[in-house]
Design a protein around this motif. Structure first.
Motif, mmCIF file in Angstrom:
data_model
loop_
_atom_site.group_PDB
_atom_site.id
_atom_site.type_symbol
_atom_site.label_atom_id
_atom_site.label_comp_id
_atom_site.label_asym_id
_atom_site.label_seq_id
_atom_site.Cartn_x
_atom_site.Cartn_y
_atom_site.Cartn_z
ATOM 1 N N ILE A 171 34.811 -39.993 -19.162
ATOM 2 C CA ILE A 171 34.614 -41.137 -18.279
ATOM 3 C C ILE A 171 34.060 -42.282 -19.108
ATOM 4 N N GLN A 172 34.890 -43.316 -19.295
ATOM 5 C CA GLN A 172 34.511 -44.422 -20.162
ATOM 6 C C GLN A 172 34.442 -45.738 -19.385
ATOM 7 N N SER A 173 33.292 -46.401 -19.467
ATOM 8 C CA SER A 173 33.130 -47.713 -18.866
ATOM 9 C C SER A 173 33.495 -48.780 -19.884
ATOM 10 N N ILE A 174 34.541 -49.549 -19.598
ATOM 11 C CA ILE A 174 34.977 -50.606 -20.508
ATOM 12 C C ILE A 174 33.891 -51.670 -20.643
ATOM 13 N N GLU A 175 33.238 -51.995 -19.537
ATOM 14 C CA GLU A 175 32.216 -53.048 -19.562
ATOM 15 C C GLU A 175 30.978 -52.633 -20.353
ATOM 16 N N HIS A 176 30.731 -51.335 -20.464
ATOM 17 C CA HIS A 176 29.586 -50.847 -21.239
ATOM 18 C C HIS A 176 29.935 -50.618 -22.703
ATOM 19 N N ASP A 177 31.230 -50.539 -23.017
ATOM 20 C CA ASP A 177 31.672 -50.190 -24.370
ATOM 21 C C ASP A 177 31.071 -51.110 -25.428
ATOM 22 N N GLY A 178 30.405 -50.527 -26.417
ATOM 23 C CA GLY A 178 29.856 -51.279 -27.534
ATOM 24 C C GLY A 178 28.629 -52.101 -27.237
ATOM 25 N N MET A 179 28.170 -52.116 -25.994
ATOM 26 C CA MET A 179 27.023 -52.937 -25.616
ATOM 27 C C MET A 179 25.688 -52.279 -25.980
ATOM 28 N N MET A 180 25.694 -50.969 -26.107
ATOM 29 C CA MET A 180 24.519 -50.193 -26.529
ATOM 30 C C MET A 180 23.323 -50.384 -25.595
ATOM 31 N N GLY A 181 23.619 -50.601 -24.303
ATOM 32 C CA GLY A 181 22.550 -50.775 -23.325
ATOM 33 C C GLY A 181 22.405 -49.606 -22.380
ATOM 34 N N GLY A 182 23.115 -48.526 -22.643
ATOM 35 C CA GLY A 182 23.064 -47.346 -21.775
ATOM 36 C C GLY A 182 24.397 -47.092 -21.102
ATOM 37 N N TYR A 183 24.603 -45.831 -20.722
ATOM 38 C CA TYR A 183 25.835 -45.430 -20.043
ATOM 39 C C TYR A 183 25.891 -45.981 -18.607
ATOM 40 N N HIS A 184 27.065 -45.924 -18.032
ATOM 41 C CA HIS A 184 27.245 -46.259 -16.614
ATOM 42 C C HIS A 184 26.874 -44.999 -15.818
ATOM 43 N N LEU A 185 25.576 -44.826 -15.594
ATOM 44 C CA LEU A 185 25.072 -43.585 -15.007
ATOM 45 C C LEU A 185 25.642 -43.320 -13.622
ATOM 46 N N GLU A 186 25.734 -44.348 -12.809
ATOM 47 C CA GLU A 186 26.208 -44.163 -11.434
ATOM 48 C C GLU A 186 27.632 -43.625 -11.415
ATOM 49 N N LEU A 187 28.486 -44.191 -12.255
ATOM 50 C CA LEU A 187 29.882 -43.752 -12.320
ATOM 51 C C LEU A 187 29.975 -42.314 -12.809
ATOM 52 N N VAL A 188 29.257 -42.001 -13.878
ATOM 53 C CA VAL A 188 29.290 -40.641 -14.428
ATOM 54 C C VAL A 188 28.782 -39.636 -13.403
ATOM 55 N N ARG A 189 27.668 -39.954 -12.765
ATOM 56 C CA ARG A 189 27.078 -39.032 -11.794
ATOM 57 C C ARG A 189 28.015 -38.789 -10.618
ATOM 58 N N LYS A 190 28.621 -39.850 -10.110
ATOM 59 C CA LYS A 190 29.511 -39.737 -8.951
ATOM 60 C C LYS A 190 30.682 -38.798 -9.249
ATOM 61 N N ILE A 191 31.251 -38.938 -10.441
ATOM 62 C CA ILE A 191 32.400 -38.098 -10.788
ATOM 63 C C ILE A 191 31.959 -36.684 -11.135
ATOM 64 N N ALA A 192 30.872 -36.550 -11.885
ATOM 65 C CA ALA A 192 30.384 -35.214 -12.270
ATOM 66 C C ALA A 192 30.058 -34.355 -11.052
ATOM 67 N N GLU A 193 29.560 -34.982 -9.995
ATOM 68 C CA GLU A 193 29.206 -34.249 -8.776
ATOM 69 C C GLU A 193 30.445 -33.874 -7.963
ATOM 70 N N ALA A 194 31.571 -34.535 -8.229
ATOM 71 C CA ALA A 194 32.755 -34.367 -7.370
ATOM 72 C C ALA A 194 33.831 -33.465 -7.954
ATOM 73 N N VAL A 195 33.754 -33.178 -9.259
ATOM 74 C CA VAL A 195 34.830 -32.393 -9.879
ATOM 75 C C VAL A 195 34.279 -31.102 -10.471
ATOM 76 N N PRO A 196 35.121 -30.066 -10.549
ATOM 77 C CA PRO A 196 34.665 -28.769 -11.055
ATOM 78 C C PRO A 196 34.867 -28.582 -12.561
ATOM 79 N N VAL A 197 35.213 -29.653 -13.263
ATOM 80 C CA VAL A 197 35.464 -29.557 -14.703
ATOM 81 C C VAL A 197 34.401 -30.346 -15.459
ATOM 82 N N PRO A 198 34.191 -30.043 -16.736
ATOM 83 C CA PRO A 198 33.200 -30.776 -17.524
ATOM 84 C C PRO A 198 33.521 -32.263 -17.609
#
Length: 255
Positions: A171-198
């Motif tokens: 899961i890659q956030s284009i807007e966060h790419d290369g900014m070095m300010g932290g991951y898009h936590l909300e996006l990662v969490r939403k998907i991680a909670e919804a799918v059965p794969v890593p």
């Protein structure tokens, strides 16, 4: 107890190593094989190599370069870029890649993900979701190295890919790419909670604290990054690096 993986993600352009900011302004960093040698010495968990021009140039990431990487590396690695056929996947696996990463062609032909998973096994097939907001501030999946918008919701697309047999999602956030300010936590969490794969988080990591946070708060199974592992200091001097084993032990979680 288990430790989530920490994975340098290396971008290839004209067989050289580059780094982007929000998928633009690609800075040349050097020879990817030299980077592999350094990550060997630093005992990186895995590597991801993405050829960012392959799709636009209607070709696949170079199997010969993949073979050179495979001959040099001591760790598992994933490769992606322009993959559109089972034959291409077979060639890349024979060249030494453990996994292949699909993106634009999966969006064009979702059934191909199922075919690839059936042929090579789910653990071999990774799908990367490049995500950013459109003009109406709605987050959508983008293809062709972030240049083409689709109508697909990241959450629904991730669920569909899991249903079709993908073994892992990046899961890659284009807007966060290369900014070095932290991951898009909300996006990662939403998907991680919804799918059965890593789920592998990518885009925005600037410190080891960001790695810890995306694992503990974002629910990621692994944290991948580019800038963190190729730059050093506020001037972003090029320096291949990786967390120490002492730092990595801080990531251990109860399963």
């Amino acid at each position: 107890m288990y430790r989530p993986r920490v994975i340098p993600c290396l971008l290839l352009q004209n067989k050289g190593l580059v780094k982007s900011v929000q998928f633009r302004n690609h800075r040349y960093l050097g020879d990817p094989i030299n980077a592999v040698k350094l990550f060997n010495d630093l005992r990186a968990d895995e590597l991801i190599f993405l050829d960012i021009r392959a799709t636009a140039e209607n070709r696949t990431i170079d199997p010969e370069l993949v073979r050179q990487i495979g001959d040099e590396t001591n760790m598992p690695f994933t490769v992606g870029g322009g993959i559109r056929s089972l034959k291409a996947i077979e060639a890349l696996i024979k060249a030494g890649a453990e996994r292949v990463c699909l993106n634009s062609y999966a969006l064009e032909n979702p059934a191909f993900v199922q075919q690839a998973s059936d042929e090579f096994g789910a653990s071999t097939i990774v799908v990367c979701l490049d995500v950013k907001k459109n003009l109406f501030r709605k987050e959508l999946v983008y293809s062709h190295a972030g240049t083409k918008s689709t109508s697909r919701s990241p959450l629904e697309w991730a669920k569909q890919m899991a249903d079709l047999g993908v073994g892992e999602l990046v899961i890659q956030s284009i807007e966060h790419d290369g900014m070095m300010g932290g991951y898009h936590l909300e996006l990662v969490r939403k998907i991680a909670e919804a799918v059965p794969v890593p789920v592998v988080a990518l885009g925005g990591c600037g410190t080891f604290d960001d790695v810890q946070k995306v694992v503990s708060e974002g629910g990621a199974s692994a944290a991948s990054a580019g800038s963190l592992f190729v730059f050093h200091g506020p001037r972003r001097a090029v320096l291949i690096n990786f967390p120490t084993q002492t730092d990595l032990r801080k990531l251990y979680l109860t399963s």
